[in-house]
Design a protein around this motif. Structure first.
Motif, PDB file in Angstrom:
ATOM      1  N   SER A 122      16.741  81.792  27.150  1.00  0.00           N
ATOM      2  CA  SER A 122      17.209  80.882  26.092  1.00  0.00           C
ATOM      3  C   SER A 122      18.269  79.906  26.574  1.00  0.00           C
ATOM      4  O   SER A 122      18.372  78.792  26.054  1.00  0.00           O
ATOM      5  CB  SER A 122      17.751  81.684  24.907  1.00  0.00           C
ATOM      6  OG  SER A 122      18.882  82.453  25.302  1.00  0.00           O
ATOM      7  N   VAL A 128      13.520  74.924  27.903  1.00  0.00           N
ATOM      8  CA  VAL A 128      13.167  75.065  26.483  1.00  0.00           C
ATOM      9  C   VAL A 128      12.845  73.694  25.885  1.00  0.00           C
ATOM     10  O   VAL A 128      11.833  73.524  25.187  1.00  0.00           O
ATOM     11  CB  VAL A 128      14.290  75.777  25.696  1.00  0.00           C
ATOM     12  CG1 VAL A 128      13.995  75.778  24.206  1.00  0.00           C
ATOM     13  CG2 VAL A 128      14.470  77.210  26.206  1.00  0.00           C
ATOM     14  N   THR A 141      11.562  85.931  19.792  1.00  0.00           N
ATOM     15  CA  THR A 141      12.835  86.022  20.500  1.00  0.00           C
ATOM     16  C   THR A 141      13.061  87.477  20.881  1.00  0.00           C
ATOM     17  O   THR A 141      12.933  88.372  20.038  1.00  0.00           O
ATOM     18  CB  THR A 141      14.000  85.526  19.615  1.00  0.00           C
ATOM     19  OG1 THR A 141      13.763  84.169  19.266  1.00  0.00           O
ATOM     20  CG2 THR A 141      15.332  85.641  20.339  1.00  0.00           C
ATOM     21  N   ASP A 155      19.382  85.952  25.111  1.00  0.00           N
ATOM     22  CA  ASP A 155      18.039  86.070  24.548  1.00  0.00           C
ATOM     23  C   ASP A 155      16.989  85.443  25.463  1.00  0.00           C
ATOM     24  O   ASP A 155      17.288  84.572  26.280  1.00  0.00           O
ATOM     25  CB  ASP A 155      17.966  85.376  23.184  1.00  0.00           C
ATOM     26  CG  ASP A 155      18.835  86.040  22.128  1.00  0.00           C
ATOM     27  OD1 ASP A 155      19.338  87.160  22.357  1.00  0.00           O
ATOM     28  OD2 ASP A 155      19.016  85.421  21.060  1.00  0.00           O
ATOM     29  N   TYR A 157      12.922  83.806  25.108  1.00  0.00           N
ATOM     30  CA  TYR A 157      11.914  83.318  24.173  1.00  0.00           C
ATOM     31  C   TYR A 157      10.513  83.571  24.704  1.00  0.00           C
ATOM     32  O   TYR A 157      10.260  83.471  25.906  1.00  0.00           O
ATOM     33  CB  TYR A 157      12.052  81.810  23.944  1.00  0.00           C
ATOM     34  CG  TYR A 157      13.359  81.385  23.338  1.00  0.00           C
ATOM     35  CD1 TYR A 157      13.929  82.089  22.281  1.00  0.00           C
ATOM     36  CD2 TYR A 157      14.025  80.271  23.813  1.00  0.00           C
ATOM     37  CE1 TYR A 157      15.127  81.687  21.730  1.00  0.00           C
ATOM     38  CE2 TYR A 157      15.217  79.853  23.258  1.00  0.00           C
ATOM     39  CZ  TYR A 157      15.768  80.565  22.223  1.00  0.00           C
ATOM     40  OH  TYR A 157      16.954  80.169  21.675  1.00  0.00           O
TER      41      TYR A 157
END
Length: 171
Positions: A122, A128, A141, A155, A157
């Protein structure tokens, strides 16, 4: 004039691939590997069932690479997965976007119907943003699933996009 070509990986590319691999892993910001060996690098980019392409500047300097594989076996093999690395000196100038677009076209040519990224960190904002620009959506997530070298647990994704309208998919 500078020209970037994307072509299948060659054995002669390995030393440049190895250098980029080491540089990216050393940051501890994007890939789950700690300190992979030359053999692990070779297996990752040249392994059985792996299709790898490289971006090369003026036919000489390797800028980055991506690998394309089925995300799952058998009943999940219509969904591709890909991994990308761009050398630090070539980041921020569009090489990732070129590789991303090429990988989507190649995945379609190879008969994949969708593409999934299982593990996008993340805090890798550039990735991203790029994947969103190329039509991917965050579909899940994974809380604190990555141990970032500087930020601790962050985190991850799961990102996904269709490559064709499902109404056109074969049965």
């Amino acid at each position: 004039m500078k020209e970037i070509d994307i072509r299948p990986i060659a054995e002669a590319d390995f030393d440049a691939v190895w250098r980029i691999f080491q540089d990216i892993l050393a940051t501890g910001e994007q890939y789950p590997f700690d300190d992979a060996s030359r053999e692990a690098c070779r297996a990752y980019w040249y392994g059985t069932g792996v299709k790898t392409w490289v971006a090369v500047l003026n036919g000489e300097r390797l800028l980055g690479m991506y690998r394309l594989v089925p995300n799952q076996a058998d009943r999940g093999s219509h969904v591709a997965s890909a991994s990308y690395m761009v050398g630090p000196a070539a980041q921020g100038v569009g090489v990732g976007k070129l590789l991303g677009r090429h990988s989507l076209e190649q995945a379609r040519r190879d008969g994949f119907l969708a593409m999934q990224f299982n593990y996008v960190v993340s805090t890798n904002v550039a990735a991203v943003v790029l994947w969103k620009q190329l039509g991917f959506a965050i579909v899940g997530t994974l809380p604190k699933a990555y141990r970032h070298q500087k930020l601790g647990y962050v985190d991850v994704y799961v990102m996904y996009r269709l490559l064709d309208d499902p109404n056109n998919w074969p049965l």
